[in-house]
Motif scaffolding. Structure first.
Motif, PDB file in Angstrom:
ATOM      1  N   LEU A  13     -96.823 -49.111  95.914  1.00 44.45           N
ATOM      2  CA  LEU A  13     -97.099 -48.734  94.528  1.00 44.45           C
ATOM      3  C   LEU A  13     -98.441 -49.278  94.071  1.00 44.45           C
ATOM      4  O   LEU A  13     -98.744 -50.452  94.301  1.00 44.45           O
ATOM      5  N   THR A  14     -99.219 -48.414  93.417  1.00 48.51           N
ATOM      6  CA  THR A  14    -100.482 -48.831  92.806  1.00 48.51           C
ATOM      7  C   THR A  14    -100.487 -48.337  91.371  1.00 48.51           C
ATOM      8  O   THR A  14    -100.293 -47.144  91.120  1.00 48.51           O
ATOM      9  N   VAL A  15    -100.708 -49.257  90.453  1.00 52.44           N
ATOM     10  CA  VAL A  15    -100.812 -48.899  89.038  1.00 52.44           C
ATOM     11  C   VAL A  15    -102.275 -49.027  88.627  1.00 52.44           C
ATOM     12  O   VAL A  15    -102.923 -50.031  88.912  1.00 52.44           O
ATOM     13  N   LEU A  16    -102.779 -47.966  87.993  1.00 53.13           N
ATOM     14  CA  LEU A  16    -104.141 -47.988  87.477  1.00 53.13           C
ATOM     15  C   LEU A  16    -104.106 -47.841  85.962  1.00 53.13           C
ATOM     16  O   LEU A  16    -103.360 -46.998  85.435  1.00 53.13           O
ATOM     17  N   LEU A  17    -104.886 -48.648  85.276  1.00 52.26           N
ATOM     18  CA  LEU A  17    -104.957 -48.577  83.821  1.00 52.26           C
ATOM     19  C   LEU A  17    -106.386 -48.355  83.393  1.00 52.26           C
ATOM     20  O   LEU A  17    -107.289 -49.122  83.753  1.00 52.26           O
ATOM     21  N   ASN A  18    -106.599 -47.299  82.620  1.00 56.51           N
ATOM     22  CA  ASN A  18    -107.878 -47.033  81.975  1.00 56.51           C
ATOM     23  C   ASN A  18    -107.651 -47.241  80.485  1.00 56.51           C
ATOM     24  O   ASN A  18    -107.157 -46.355  79.778  1.00 56.51           O
ATOM     25  N   LYS A  19    -107.999 -48.434  80.026  1.00 55.33           N
ATOM     26  CA  LYS A  19    -107.693 -48.781  78.649  1.00 55.33           C
ATOM     27  C   LYS A  19    -108.522 -47.983  77.669  1.00 55.33           C
ATOM     28  O   LYS A  19    -108.067 -47.656  76.570  1.00 55.33           O
ATOM     29  N   LYS A  20    -109.740 -47.656  78.062  1.00 53.39           N
ATOM     30  CA  LYS A  20    -110.627 -46.887  77.182  1.00 53.39           C
ATOM     31  C   LYS A  20    -110.020 -45.512  76.888  1.00 53.39           C
ATOM     32  O   LYS A  20    -110.010 -45.062  75.744  1.00 53.39           O
ATOM     33  N   ASP A  21    -109.485 -44.883  77.931  1.00 51.19           N
ATOM     34  CA  ASP A  21    -108.896 -43.556  77.766  1.00 51.19           C
ATOM     35  C   ASP A  21    -107.407 -43.620  77.470  1.00 51.19           C
ATOM     36  O   ASP A  21    -106.755 -42.575  77.327  1.00 51.19           O
ATOM     37  N   LYS A  22    -106.838 -44.831  77.426  1.00 51.66           N
ATOM     38  CA  LYS A  22    -105.401 -45.014  77.216  1.00 51.66           C
ATOM     39  C   LYS A  22    -104.615 -44.189  78.236  1.00 51.66           C
ATOM     40  O   LYS A  22    -103.716 -43.403  77.898  1.00 51.66           O
ATOM     41  N   ALA A  49     -77.851 -43.317  88.170  1.00 53.87           N
ATOM     42  CA  ALA A  49     -78.098 -44.753  88.105  1.00 53.87           C
ATOM     43  C   ALA A  49     -78.804 -45.130  86.811  1.00 53.87           C
ATOM     44  O   ALA A  49     -79.218 -44.264  86.028  1.00 53.87           O
ATOM     45  N   GLY A  50     -78.945 -46.431  86.581  1.00 48.66           N
ATOM     46  CA  GLY A  50     -79.641 -46.912  85.405  1.00 48.66           C
ATOM     47  C   GLY A  50     -81.141 -46.953  85.631  1.00 48.66           C
ATOM     48  O   GLY A  50     -81.665 -46.388  86.591  1.00 48.66           O
ATOM     49  N   LEU A  51     -81.838 -47.626  84.748  1.00 49.94           N
ATOM     50  CA  LEU A  51     -83.287 -47.738  84.819  1.00 49.94           C
ATOM     51  C   LEU A  51     -83.669 -48.969  85.632  1.00 49.94           C
ATOM     52  O   LEU A  51     -83.241 -50.074  85.333  1.00 49.94           O
ATOM     53  N   GLN A  52     -84.498 -48.743  86.634  1.00 51.41           N
ATOM     54  CA  GLN A  52     -84.953 -49.834  87.482  1.00 51.41           C
ATOM     55  C   GLN A  52     -86.413 -50.123  87.164  1.00 51.41           C
ATOM     56  O   GLN A  52     -87.251 -49.217  87.208  1.00 51.41           O
ATOM     57  N   LEU A  53     -86.703 -51.370  86.824  1.00 50.37           N
ATOM     58  CA  LEU A  53     -88.082 -51.753  86.569  1.00 50.37           C
ATOM     59  C   LEU A  53     -88.837 -51.782  87.899  1.00 50.37           C
ATOM     60  O   LEU A  53     -88.531 -52.561  88.784  1.00 50.37           O
ATOM     61  N   LEU A  54     -89.829 -50.895  88.007  1.00 44.52           N
ATOM     62  CA  LEU A  54     -90.625 -50.844  89.230  1.00 44.52           C
ATOM     63  C   LEU A  54     -91.749 -51.868  89.195  1.00 44.52           C
ATOM     64  O   LEU A  54     -91.947 -52.645  90.121  1.00 44.52           O
ATOM     65  N   THR A  55     -92.510 -51.824  88.112  1.00 42.71           N
ATOM     66  CA  THR A  55     -93.663 -52.693  87.978  1.00 42.71           C
ATOM     67  C   THR A  55     -94.163 -52.625  86.543  1.00 42.71           C
ATOM     68  O   THR A  55     -93.778 -51.744  85.778  1.00 42.71           O
TER      69      THR A  55
END
Lengths: 114, 111
Positions: B61-70, B41-47
């Motif tokens: 789905l849970t996305v976590l972002l640590n901008k300091k640590d990239k 299949a192709g690429l499906q945008l999850l989030t």
């Protein structure tokens, strides 16, 4: 709403031949992108159209690749002449010019150069 | 240029949580994405998440972002066999700019 479509789904050609890939974006999407994944590596950006104009073609590997977007609708990507290293999956994506970052991808065209 | 790194493989037991990790190099990345590719299949945008956010949750789905640590992570709760796929971490500088992808993490589910 129909998604991004690409044609053909798979193409097998010999080295030195020409191949043309086609992408139909989602209706109303002014932004159209081409990407490719070669040899299972990262998906790499090739170029970006805004309507019929090339906004960014920094990812095009060489002058064997020619992309067009006639009238700002569908786009074609021609490879002439094809080389072995061009084998991979070519993806097309589209997005609105609304400030939203969602790019919607097509199923890809698998190109095999023998 | 921007570099996006992620591990190649992850195996989890059905019903457990999956956590896929990703690091990137350019702190000016504004949008951070997770795409899913199922076999054939192709690429499906999850989030996706904006760089000024720390977390985004959407059903399992849970996305976590640590901008300091990239560092970006995707957690899939109650992993099912249908979650078997390649998950791509990706970043972009603006809403209409090119997307820069990682190599993809192949998630396999064991019974």
């Amino acid at each position: 709403e129909a998604g991004v479509t690409q044609f053909p789904s798979h193409s097998v050609i010999e080295k030195g031949q020409t191949v043309t890939l086609r992408c139909d974006p989602i209706s109303g999407h002014d932004n159209l992108y081409w990407y490719r994944r070669v040899m299972g590596k990262e998906i790499k950006f090739l170029l970006h159209f805004v309507k019929e104009s090339k906004q960014d073609e920094s990812g095009m590997p060489n002058n064997r690749f020619l992309a067009e977007r006639t009238g700002g609708t569908y786009s074609t990507l021609k490879v002439q002449p094809a080389e072995l290293e061009d084998s991979g999956v070519y993806f097309c994506a589209s997005s609105r010019t609304s400030g939203r970052p969602e790019q919607y991808f097509g199923p890809g065209t698998r190109l095999t150069v023998t | 240029g921007e570099d996006v790194e992620q591990s190649l493989f992850l195996s989890v037991r059905e019903g457990d949580s999956s956590v896929i990790n990703c690091t990137y190099t350019d702190s000016s990345s504004t949008y951070l994405y997770w795409y899913k590719q199922e076999p054939g299949a192709g690429l499906q945008l999850l989030t996706y998440i904006f760089s000024n956010m720390d977390m985004k949750q959407d059903q399992r789905l849970t996305v976590l972002l640590n901008k300091k640590d990239k560092h970006l992570s995707l957690r899939i709760a109650d992993t099912q066999t249908g979650d078997s796929a390649i998950y791509f971490c990706a970043v972009a500088y603006s809403s209409a700019s090119k997307i820069i992808f990682g190599s993809g993490t192949r998630l396999s589910i064991r019974p």
